[in-house]
Design an enzyme around this catalytic site. Structure first.
Site, short mmCIF file in Angstrom:
data_model
loop_
_atom_site.label_atom_id
_atom_site.label_comp_id
_atom_site.label_asym_id
_atom_site.label_seq_id
_atom_site.Cartn_x
_atom_site.Cartn_y
_atom_site.Cartn_z
CB SER A 90 -0.96 0.00 1.19
OG SER A 90 -2.05 -0.85 0.93
CB ALA A 156 -11.04 -17.79 1.40
CE1 TYR A 194 -4.93 2.49 4.01
CE2 TYR A 194 -5.54 0.20 3.64
CZ TYR A 194 -4.67 1.26 3.43
OH TYR A 194 -3.56 1.10 2.64
CB SER A 195 -11.91 1.16 1.67
OG SER A 195 -12.44 0.38 0.62
CG ASN A 196 -6.64 -2.19 0.12
OD1 ASN A 196 -5.68 -1.44 0.19
ND2 ASN A 196 -6.79 -3.21 0.96
N GLY A 339 3.03 -0.81 4.01
CA GLY A 339 2.53 -1.62 2.92
C GLY A 339 2.73 -3.09 3.22
#
Length: 401
Positions: A90, A156, A194-196, A339
């Site tokens: 990140s 998963a 936080y969100s990718n 990251g």
């Protein structure tokens, strides 16, 4: 994008941070012979605690330092080398946000433009509404958009089922669509989470604005001008360019004797604009030196980059546009991002003027505490200030993925 915490963004450990600060100070006080001795001691401590190998580098004015501890390869036992490449996870977000801020400075996009304006119909469903979300909210994680890496099936795939999926290709739209099957965390602008998914969308917006891939824009606007010759965006390629060591993971198995897997090769398309970049400590230091030194952005966009929102109700940490800020226990203000990706945990940090930068990497994803090394590099022998808030904020150095 860290695996150890199931790719969740923030997991505070106040007691751990306080102990780290105290321990590091005692170590630094015992051996202050060189400016980076405490940093090296902190790296050595991480290897003794179970990290296979640690790589570090710092730049302070004209002083350039490289350090390493442990091994790059558990089979050959070769040491980690200063110019080894690794996946930065990140930390990639700062590259993406910088491109968008440059586009704003050129008048091609506004931070208050809506996501719907640039990506019509993409952020929609289960309460998501792109017409109410701005580009700024995407970049500072106040959009409320669900994080696709928290989706159970994706979790998963990235952990227990990784060996079956390590070479799979995933498109940005597929990742956003996963997020859209869940409800948002909160209405836009109401809270920080936080969100990718935010940075997958940021990459898609770059492509819509320019007509070119976000990777090409990063290469042309950042990598080329700064001569970051060891920094690459692999896209769907699973291979690591040399030189590099190996990357190791236990794939979320928490048993003490869990099997260690070599996860060096993987298709990083599931990370995309949120976390696919490969780099080195030298290149990360050069990038942060230029970014915070004002070489990449005009004054107004630099101000936007460093305008922060609190990451919790206690205001113990703040997030800007692809970078975070914290006041260290010794009183120094620091900008940074962590990251994490399979077999690789990293941190890059800088003072606000870009003069003193540092970058570190662990070649595993199940253990390692970057706070001790950051404290050593920036606080040295200084006694940590009293107050739980400052110490609590340090825990974010080990959890912002």
């Amino acid at each position: 994008m860290r695996k150890q915490t199931a790719y969740r963004a923030l997991a505070a450990a106040v007691v751990s941070a306080a102990l780290t600060a105290t321990t590091l100070t005692a170590t630094a006080s015992a051996a202050p012979a060189g400016p980076h001795d405490a940093t090296q001691a902190a790296m050595d401590a991480q290897v003794r605690a179970g990290v296979p190998g640690v790589l570090g580098g710092a730049r302070d004015g004209r002083d350039v330092w490289h350090g390493s501890s442990g091994v790059a390869d558990l089979t050959t036992h070769r040491p980690r080398l200063a110019h080894d490449r690794f996946r930065i996870g990140s930390i990639s977000k700062a590259f993406t946000s910088t491109v968008l801020l440059q586009l704003e400075s050129e008048g091609r996009i506004g931070l208050d433009d809506t996501v719907e304006h640039w990506l019509p119909g993409v952020v929609h469903g289960n309460g998501h509404d792109g017409s109410r979300i701005t580009v700024r909210q995407v970049l500072n994680h106040t959009s409320g958009i669900y994080n696709y890496t928290e989706d159970p099936a994706m979790l998963a795939r990235l952990s227990t089922d990784f060996l079956r999926h390590r070479y799979d290709t995933t498109t940005p739209r597929q990742l956003v669509d996963i997020a859209m099957t869940h409800a948002p965390y909160a209405p836009p602008g109401e809270t920080w989470h936080y969100s990718n998914t935010n940075y997958i969308l940021a990459g898609m917006i770059v492509e819509k604005v320019t007509g070119r891939s976000y990777a090409d824009e990063i290469r042309e606007r950042i990598i080329g001008p700064l001569h970051l010759n060891a920094t690459t965006l692999p896209g769907t390629s699973p291979r690591m360019p040399g030189p590099h060591g190996r990357a190791y993971s236990k794939l979320e198995d928490t048993k003490p004797d869990a099997k260690i897997y070599d996860v060096t090769e993987l298709n990083p398309s599931w990370g995309g604009a949120a976390g696919e970049i490969i780099s080195t400590t030298d290149d990360l230091n050069r990038f942060y030196h230029a970014l915070f030194g004002g070489r990449l952005l005009p004054e107004q966009q630099q101000k936007e980059l460093m305008t922060t929102v609190p990451t919790d109700e206690k205001n113990t940490g703040h997030y800007g546009l692809g970078v975070a800020s914290v006041t260290l226990p010794c009183g120094k203000d620091l900008w940074f991002h962590d990251g994490g990706i399979h077999g690789s945990l990293s941190v890059a940090a800088s003072t606000a003027d870009g003069r003193h930068t540092a970058a570190f990497n662990f070649n595993d994803d199940w253990t390692g505490d970057s706070t001790g090394m950051v404290l050593a590099e920036y606080c040295g022998t200084a006694k940590p200030a009293d107050g739980g808030a400052a110490r609590s904020a340090l825990t974010r150095l080990a959890a912002l993925r």
